[in-house]
Design a protein around this motif. Sequence first.
Motif, PDB file in Angstrom:
ATOM      1  N   THR A  99     -24.527-107.826 -49.671  1.00  0.00           N
ATOM      2  CA  THR A  99     -24.961-108.424 -48.601  1.00  0.00           C
ATOM      3  C   THR A  99     -25.115-108.386 -47.292  1.00  0.00           C
ATOM      4  OG1 THR A  99     -23.912-110.795 -49.225  1.00  0.00           O
ATOM      5  CG2 THR A  99     -24.413-110.986 -47.844  1.00  0.00           C
ATOM      6  N   PRO A 100     -26.086-107.494 -46.599  1.00  0.00           N
ATOM      7  CA  PRO A 100     -26.546-107.007 -45.139  1.00  0.00           C
ATOM      8  C   PRO A 100     -25.883-107.810 -44.137  1.00  0.00           C
ATOM      9  CG  PRO A 100     -28.552-107.117 -46.814  1.00  0.00           C
ATOM     10  CD  PRO A 100     -27.627-108.160 -47.169  1.00  0.00           C
ATOM     11  N   PRO A 101     -25.336-106.598 -43.778  1.00  0.00           N
ATOM     12  CA  PRO A 101     -24.680-107.385 -42.500  1.00  0.00           C
ATOM     13  C   PRO A 101     -25.433-107.300 -41.718  1.00  0.00           C
ATOM     14  CG  PRO A 101     -23.537-105.323 -43.409  1.00  0.00           C
ATOM     15  CD  PRO A 101     -24.570-105.432 -43.983  1.00  0.00           C
ATOM     16  N   PRO A 102     -25.070-108.372 -40.546  1.00  0.00           N
ATOM     17  CA  PRO A 102     -27.336-110.149 -40.269  1.00  0.00           C
ATOM     18  C   PRO A 102     -26.688-108.307 -38.574  1.00  0.00           C
ATOM     19  CG  PRO A 102     -25.260-110.539 -40.365  1.00  0.00           C
ATOM     20  CD  PRO A 102     -24.402-109.981 -41.086  1.00  0.00           C
ATOM     21  N   ALA A 103     -25.844-107.711 -38.121  1.00  0.00           N
ATOM     22  CA  ALA A 103     -25.374-107.117 -36.618  1.00  0.00           C
ATOM     23  C   ALA A 103     -25.932-105.449 -37.287  1.00  0.00           C
ATOM     24  CB  ALA A 103     -24.137-106.409 -36.348  1.00  0.00           C
ATOM     25  N   LEU A 104     -25.294-105.052 -38.537  1.00  0.00           N
ATOM     26  CA  LEU A 104     -26.360-103.520 -39.017  1.00  0.00           C
ATOM     27  C   LEU A 104     -27.995-104.128 -38.927  1.00  0.00           C
ATOM     28  CD1 LEU A 104     -26.485-100.486 -39.925  1.00  0.00           C
ATOM     29  CD2 LEU A 104     -26.109-102.156 -42.373  1.00  0.00           C
ATOM     30  N   VAL A 105     -28.206-104.644 -39.800  1.00  0.00           N
ATOM     31  CA  VAL A 105     -30.166-105.388 -40.045  1.00  0.00           C
ATOM     32  C   VAL A 105     -30.494-105.313 -38.431  1.00  0.00           C
ATOM     33  CG1 VAL A 105     -32.122-107.134 -40.349  1.00  0.00           C
ATOM     34  CG2 VAL A 105     -29.806-106.732 -41.464  1.00  0.00           C
ATOM     35  N   ALA A 106     -29.565-106.128 -37.922  1.00  0.00           N
ATOM     36  CA  ALA A 106     -30.664-105.847 -36.292  1.00  0.00           C
ATOM     37  C   ALA A 106     -30.641-104.825 -35.309  1.00  0.00           C
ATOM     38  CB  ALA A 106     -29.406-107.004 -35.230  1.00  0.00           C
ATOM     39  N   ARG A 107     -29.352-104.170 -35.381  1.00  0.00           N
ATOM     40  CA  ARG A 107     -29.585-102.463 -35.127  1.00  0.00           C
ATOM     41  C   ARG A 107     -30.457-101.525 -35.136  1.00  0.00           C
ATOM     42  NH1 ARG A 107     -25.018-100.294 -36.920  1.00  0.00           N
ATOM     43  NH2 ARG A 107     -23.903-102.521 -35.698  1.00  0.00           N
ATOM     44  N   LEU A 108     -30.591-102.145 -37.133  1.00  0.00           N
ATOM     45  CA  LEU A 108     -31.701-100.641 -37.491  1.00  0.00           C
ATOM     46  C   LEU A 108     -32.777-101.201 -36.992  1.00  0.00           C
ATOM     47  CD1 LEU A 108     -30.026-100.442 -41.286  1.00  0.00           C
ATOM     48  CD2 LEU A 108     -30.092 -98.227 -39.218  1.00  0.00           C
ATOM     49  N   ALA A 109     -33.123-102.724 -36.546  1.00  0.00           N
ATOM     50  CA  ALA A 109     -34.261-103.135 -36.453  1.00  0.00           C
ATOM     51  C   ALA A 109     -34.943-102.525 -35.185  1.00  0.00           C
ATOM     52  CB  ALA A 109     -34.902-104.889 -36.779  1.00  0.00           C
ATOM     53  N   ASP A 110     -33.977-103.330 -34.117  1.00  0.00           N
ATOM     54  CA  ASP A 110     -34.453-102.121 -32.997  1.00  0.00           C
ATOM     55  C   ASP A 110     -34.596-100.669 -32.759  1.00  0.00           C
ATOM     56  OD1 ASP A 110     -34.286-102.560 -30.097  1.00  0.00           O
ATOM     57  OD2 ASP A 110     -32.045-101.791 -30.219  1.00  0.00           O
ATOM     58  N   SER A 111     -33.554-100.170 -33.653  1.00  0.00           N
ATOM     59  CA  SER A 111     -34.241 -98.841 -33.785  1.00  0.00           C
ATOM     60  C   SER A 111     -35.316 -98.610 -34.501  1.00  0.00           C
ATOM     61  CB  SER A 111     -33.167 -98.270 -35.115  1.00  0.00           C
ATOM     62  OG  SER A 111     -33.262 -96.923 -35.277  1.00  0.00           O
ATOM     63  N   PHE A 112     -35.974 -99.145 -35.423  1.00  0.00           N
ATOM     64  CA  PHE A 112     -37.226 -98.753 -36.082  1.00  0.00           C
ATOM     65  C   PHE A 112     -38.216 -99.413 -34.783  1.00  0.00           C
ATOM     66  CE2 PHE A 112     -40.850-100.326 -38.374  1.00  0.00           C
ATOM     67  CZ  PHE A 112     -41.018 -99.483 -39.674  1.00  0.00           C
ATOM     68  N   THR A 113     -38.005-100.514 -34.433  1.00  0.00           N
ATOM     69  CA  THR A 113     -38.853-100.783 -33.180  1.00  0.00           C
ATOM     70  C   THR A 113     -39.244-100.024 -32.235  1.00  0.00           C
ATOM     71  OG1 THR A 113     -38.684-103.419 -34.181  1.00  0.00           O
ATOM     72  CG2 THR A 113     -39.856-102.559 -31.690  1.00  0.00           C
ATOM     73  N   ARG A 114     -37.985 -99.889 -31.778  1.00  0.00           N
ATOM     74  CA  ARG A 114     -38.568 -98.481 -30.423  1.00  0.00           C
ATOM     75  C   ARG A 114     -38.826 -97.501 -30.379  1.00  0.00           C
ATOM     76  NH1 ARG A 114     -34.363 -99.749 -25.983  1.00  0.00           N
ATOM     77  NH2 ARG A 114     -33.421-101.808 -26.276  1.00  0.00           N
ATOM     78  N   SER A 115     -38.506 -96.901 -31.570  1.00  0.00           N
ATOM     79  CA  SER A 115     -39.303 -95.359 -32.372  1.00  0.00           C
ATOM     80  C   SER A 115     -40.146 -95.479 -33.169  1.00  0.00           C
ATOM     81  CB  SER A 115     -38.101 -94.898 -32.988  1.00  0.00           C
ATOM     82  OG  SER A 115     -37.789 -95.680 -35.010  1.00  0.00           O
ATOM     83  N   ASP A 116     -40.793 -96.450 -33.217  1.00  0.00           N
ATOM     84  CA  ASP A 116     -42.077 -96.470 -33.703  1.00  0.00           C
ATOM     85  C   ASP A 116     -42.231 -96.339 -35.541  1.00  0.00           C
ATOM     86  OD1 ASP A 116     -45.110 -97.160 -33.843  1.00  0.00           O
ATOM     87  OD2 ASP A 116     -45.928 -95.379 -32.830  1.00  0.00           O
ATOM     88  N   GLY A 117     -41.055 -97.645 -35.764  1.00  0.00           N
ATOM     89  CA  GLY A 117     -41.269 -96.568 -36.829  1.00  0.00           C
ATOM     90  C   GLY A 117     -41.041 -95.426 -37.904  1.00  0.00           C
ATOM     91  N   ASP A 118     -40.376 -94.127 -36.108  1.00  0.00           N
ATOM     92  CA  ASP A 118     -40.164 -92.203 -36.989  1.00  0.00           C
ATOM     93  C   ASP A 118     -38.051 -93.274 -37.695  1.00  0.00           C
ATOM     94  OD1 ASP A 118     -40.364 -89.862 -36.901  1.00  0.00           O
ATOM     95  OD2 ASP A 118     -37.779 -89.912 -35.610  1.00  0.00           O
TER      96      ASP A 118
END
Length: 475
Positions: A315-334
């Motif tokens: 069950t993915p922790p929502p806070a972790l999902v949000a943090r990873l999604a933000d990292s993905f977006t800010r880095s342009d998928g790096d």
Amino acid sequence: MAQSPVLSAAAIALNRFGLGARADDPVPAVPGRWLTDQFARFEVRPPNFAALADAGEVVQRYREGQQAIRQMARQTIPAPATTEASAATPASPDLKAARKDFREDVQALYRAGVQARIDSALTTPAPFVERLVHFWSNHFCISADNPPVTAFAAAFERDAIRPHVLGRFADMALAAERHPAMLFYLNQVQSIGPDSPAAVRNPDRKRGLNENLAREIMELHTLGVRSGYTQADVTEFARALTGWSVDGLGAGRSQGDPNTFAFRPRQHEPGTRTILGKTYAQDGEAQGRAALLDFAAATATHIATKLARHFAGDTPPPALVARLADSFTRSDGDLPTVYATLVASPECWITAPTKFKTPWEWTVSALRGLGYPEAGQLQIAALQTQLGQSVWKPGAPAGWDDIAVSWAGPDALLRRVEAAQRLAAPFAGRVDARTLAPKLMPASLDTATAEQIARAESPAGALALMLVAPDFLRR
């Protein structure tokens, strides 16, 4: 089944992030840095992968042989009067023999590819990155259930996944969707635009638009289900992708490299496409590419959820999902940036075992733990089939499940017990499970497990018991 209550940070780095500890591995002093330092040690093209036979040559040789046999048959046997009669005509002995030889060739190539994969997992200096290769290979999965896809299965992971595991998500997506294995698996090579020059010229030929690749890209590889796209978007994207094919294959195309992507303009649906409200007016191959890259940029939450499930629990922790999604977006998928966020997140370092190993993960960690330098005579493809997770054969575009309920049933555990006995037998008398187990699970071995190992009736029994202990089945 009891769970080990506390895992050390070193045990988590070695087993949850990595592929399982080896007896001679030093215990990571700074586990997080040990993981991110592996980015510089990853081997993109290990020797066994590089030495695999050329899949494109195997497929092309077979197709040329088939064409030659059919041409010979047409010269010696009168053609059937009707289409139905042609379909009912039995294949000649030569055709049957050619098909049998081809199936044997691609099965040999498949088994060699699986051996290359396991050897890379056993010898890699970057087990965290190697785990990520397996993760992405399952994300962009193909299923080797027919000969052409089987032939290209290992090449898909070698050429589309490994070179991009430390790059940008968009580049990996483009490489995966344009690889021959994916184009064959999802029938894209058969897709023709309804108003394309090829369709207009041959209106009676039973070929049309195939939406498989478009649908799986949107549903599984990028945007995710219930992300807002409609059936009309899928159809429009499928039209944009028409013409995406494989070089050097098909009638009259004996020239070219079957390992590479080709765009066939005569199969492409002309006109402007509107997908998810955006207009794509590009010509030819660029149209599908532009839409795909737009999807790749919008896939942050889908990817973040899957990574969180793989490393922090079913069950993915929502806070972790949000943090990873933000990292993905800010880095342009790096992807290295996203991985670094993952490693720095406390949800991934919870001391209770959060994940039940899949059969593949369990096999790799067992062989690494026992000290196998390579698979050698072990037939890993057959072993994985026995354990219920045939390599590169999930049977559906969604790939293998990444949750415990799919792998922890009584029958599945019994098969692991049987396999553990076979894997441990060669090391009986040479390896002492009482000293090995604490090395594989540093500062984390459960007291009950240690006592069970100590009371085992034989050295081989002690090793097998270690491999199926709750501590070892989870990560």
